[in-house]
Design a protein around this motif. Structure first.
Motif, PDB file in Angstrom:
ATOM      1  N   TYR A   1      -2.838   9.913  -6.633  1.00 15.36           N
ATOM      2  CA  TYR A   1      -2.743   8.470  -6.340  1.00 15.36           C
ATOM      3  C   TYR A   1      -4.098   7.915  -5.922  1.00 15.36           C
ATOM      4  CZ  TYR A   1      -2.031   4.379  -3.395  1.00 15.36           C
ATOM      5  OH  TYR A   1      -2.164   3.139  -2.815  1.00 15.36           O
TER       6      TYR A   1
ATOM      7  N   ASP B   1      -6.151   5.096  -7.720  1.00 17.44           N
ATOM      8  CA  ASP B   1      -6.341   3.855  -6.976  1.00 17.44           C
ATOM      9  C   ASP B   1      -7.830   3.539  -6.797  1.00 17.44           C
ATOM     10  OD1 ASP B   1      -4.590   1.826  -6.077  1.00 17.44           O
ATOM     11  OD2 ASP B   1      -5.174   2.254  -4.007  1.00 17.44           O
TER      12      ASP B   1
ATOM     13  N   LEU C   1      -9.075  -0.028  -7.612  1.00 16.12           N
ATOM     14  CA  LEU C   1      -9.732  -0.899  -6.627  1.00 16.12           C
ATOM     15  C   LEU C   1     -11.101  -1.380  -7.112  1.00 16.12           C
ATOM     16  CD1 LEU C   1      -8.748   0.859  -3.271  1.00 16.12           C
ATOM     17  CD2 LEU C   1      -8.076  -1.442  -4.005  1.00 16.12           C
TER      18      LEU C   1
ATOM     19  N   PHE D   1     -10.267  -4.113  -9.434  1.00 16.18           N
ATOM     20  CA  PHE D   1      -9.642  -5.185  -8.649  1.00 16.18           C
ATOM     21  C   PHE D   1     -10.719  -6.040  -7.955  1.00 16.18           C
ATOM     22  CE2 PHE D   1      -7.124  -6.147  -4.601  1.00 16.18           C
ATOM     23  CZ  PHE D   1      -6.289  -7.080  -5.181  1.00 16.18           C
TER      24      PHE D   1
ATOM     25  N   GLU E   1     -10.644  -1.890   2.669  1.00 13.60           N
ATOM     26  CA  GLU E   1      -9.874  -0.879   1.946  1.00 13.60           C
ATOM     27  C   GLU E   1     -10.750   0.156   1.229  1.00 13.60           C
ATOM     28  OE1 GLU E   1      -7.196  -2.746  -0.749  1.00 13.60           O
ATOM     29  OE2 GLU E   1      -5.811  -1.050  -0.713  1.00 13.60           O
TER      30      GLU E   1
ATOM     31  N   ARG F   1     -10.920   4.204   2.067  1.00 15.36           N
ATOM     32  CA  ARG F   1     -10.639   5.223   1.057  1.00 15.36           C
ATOM     33  C   ARG F   1     -11.755   6.268   0.989  1.00 15.36           C
ATOM     34  NH1 ARG F   1      -6.476   3.920  -2.313  1.00 15.36           N
ATOM     35  NH2 ARG F   1      -5.022   2.632  -1.143  1.00 15.36           N
TER      36      ARG F   1
ATOM     37  N   TYR G   1      -2.615  -1.689 -16.135  1.00 19.16           N
ATOM     38  CA  TYR G   1      -2.607  -2.684 -15.053  1.00 19.16           C
ATOM     39  C   TYR G   1      -3.965  -3.396 -14.953  1.00 19.16           C
ATOM     40  CZ  TYR G   1      -1.471  -4.504 -10.338  1.00 19.16           C
ATOM     41  OH  TYR G   1      -1.225  -5.299  -9.253  1.00 19.16           O
TER      42      TYR G   1
ATOM     43  N   CYS H   1      -0.823  -7.633  -5.486  1.00 16.99           N
ATOM     44  CA  CYS H   1      -1.438  -6.393  -5.004  1.00 16.99           C
ATOM     45  C   CYS H   1      -1.462  -6.363  -3.485  1.00 16.99           C
ATOM     46  CB  CYS H   1      -2.856  -6.277  -5.570  1.00 16.99           C
ATOM     47  SG  CYS H   1      -2.976  -6.927  -7.252  1.00 16.99           S
TER      48      CYS H   1
ATOM     49  N   TYR I   1       1.378  -4.679  -0.675  1.00 17.96           N
ATOM     50  CA  TYR I   1       0.970  -3.623   0.264  1.00 17.96           C
ATOM     51  C   TYR I   1       1.185  -4.062   1.715  1.00 17.96           C
ATOM     52  CZ  TYR I   1      -0.797  -0.085  -2.997  1.00 17.96           C
ATOM     53  OH  TYR I   1      -0.899   0.906  -3.945  1.00 17.96           O
TER      54      TYR I   1
ATOM     55  N   TYR J   1      -2.462  -0.683   6.178  1.00 12.57           N
ATOM     56  CA  TYR J   1      -1.816  -1.890   5.630  1.00 12.57           C
ATOM     57  C   TYR J   1      -1.039  -2.670   6.688  1.00 12.57           C
ATOM     58  CZ  TYR J   1      -3.577   0.074   1.440  1.00 12.57           C
ATOM     59  OH  TYR J   1      -4.449   0.577   0.510  1.00 12.57           O
TER      60      TYR J   1
ATOM     61  N   TYR K   1      -6.118  -6.400   7.397  1.00 11.96           N
ATOM     62  CA  TYR K   1      -5.535  -6.430   6.053  1.00 11.96           C
ATOM     63  C   TYR K   1      -4.645  -7.650   5.861  1.00 11.96           C
ATOM     64  CZ  TYR K   1      -3.859  -4.933   1.584  1.00 11.96           C
ATOM     65  OH  TYR K   1      -3.595  -4.905   0.239  1.00 11.96           O
TER      66      TYR K   1
ATOM     67  N   GLU L   1       2.735  -2.855 -10.314  1.00 16.88           N
ATOM     68  CA  GLU L   1       2.688  -2.261  -8.975  1.00 16.88           C
ATOM     69  C   GLU L   1       3.774  -1.196  -8.830  1.00 16.88           C
ATOM     70  OE1 GLU L   1       0.715  -2.338  -6.418  1.00 16.88           O
ATOM     71  OE2 GLU L   1      -0.648  -3.849  -7.193  1.00 16.88           O
TER      72      GLU L   1
HETATM   73  C1  LIG Z   1      -2.303  -0.338  -7.246  1.00 19.07           C
HETATM   74  C2  LIG Z   1      -2.685  -1.005  -5.981  1.00 19.07           C
HETATM   75  N1  LIG Z   1      -2.204  -2.218  -5.715  1.00 19.07           N
HETATM   76  C3  LIG Z   1      -2.541  -2.848  -4.592  1.00 19.07           C
HETATM   77  C4  LIG Z   1      -3.376  -2.263  -3.677  1.00 19.07           C
HETATM   78  C5  LIG Z   1      -3.714  -2.961  -2.389  1.00 19.07           C
HETATM   79  O1  LIG Z   1      -4.895  -3.602  -2.468  1.00 19.07           O
HETATM   80  C6  LIG Z   1      -3.882  -0.995  -3.990  1.00 19.07           C
HETATM   81  N2  LIG Z   1      -4.712  -0.351  -3.153  1.00 19.07           N
HETATM   82  N3  LIG Z   1      -3.515  -0.389  -5.133  1.00 19.07           N
END
Ligand SMILES: Cc1ncc(CO)c(N)n1
Length: 219
Positions: free
Chosen positions: A40, A44, A48, A51, A82, A86, A112, A135, A139, A163, A168, A205
């Protein structure tokens, strides 16, 4: 009714499927395996990066100065919040740059993120902004739904905590307001594109959690 409330209500089925997803249950009860969590986190990481980039591209594409500024602020708070958190998870779990390089982006992450770029290029900044909204909002809702729950696995709890913090949830409230403001300035066709973008993101999501449980690949 505000645009955000309208699309929120329209997408409650898929939204609740995310909140009650087995992925979330396994994080909170500690039964998730570390390889699944690592899977994951690496997917992610890809997510991100795109994103944050889409916030920047949507800021560039916006006509309105206040909208531009807020999108840039949201991109900055992603990098400071965030994305920074990570990095500490990667360190703790020993995930190296090489591990990332060796892991291809998986189909759902690919779909996505591609959806968000496509929305921006085909339908413009208002729809891209609507596509970004599920997104953070989802969360924050996941975090709220786990209020009072303590995962027996500290790094899973650290994920949950991240979160629930005001750092956040504060920007999420701003993003909801921004999306409503943009919807008010957009005509019916534009709002329809916004609605579709939001729904598709909400759909992806939910699929993102399942992708991680399945360790989805291109086979
Ligand atoms: C897939 C996904 N959606 C939303 C978030 C939150 O920003 C994230 N970290 N990852």
């Amino acid at each position: 009714m505000d645009f955000s409330q309208q699309v929120y209500q329209q997408n409650q089925t898929v939204w609740q499927e995310s909140i009650h997803h087995p992925f979330i249950k396994k994080l909170s009860d500690g039964s998730m395996t570390l390889p699944t969590f690592r899977y994951y986190l690496i997917q992610d990481h890809y997510y991100l990066r795109d994103f944050a980039r889409i916030h920047e591209l949507a800021a560039d594409a916006s006509q309105d100065q206040a909208v531009k500024t807020l999108l840039q602020e949201l991109a900055n708070s992603l990098h400071d919040g965030e994305i920074a958190t990570r990095k500490t998870f990667f360190k703790e779990l020993g995930i190296s740059q090489q591990d990332v390089v060796n892991t291809p982006i998986a189909p759902t992450t690919y779909a996505y993120t591609s959806h968000m770029y496509r929305t921006l290029t085909q339908a413009g900044a208002p729809a891209a902004i609507a596509g970004l909204l599920p997104c953070a909002w989802l969360y924050a809702d996941v975090g709220a739904s786990l209020q009072g729950v303590t995962s027996p696995v500290p790094i899973f709890q650290a994920w949950i905590d991240s979160y629930q913090s005001d750092d956040y949830t504060g920007p999420v409230a701003k993003q909801i307001k921004l999306t409503d403001q943009v919807a008010r300035q957009t005509d019916a066709t534009g709002r329809d594109a916004m609605t579709k973008a939001f729904s598709r993101s909400a759909y992806y999501e939910r699929d993102f959690w399942q992708m991680a449980l399945d360790h989805q690949d291109w086979q």
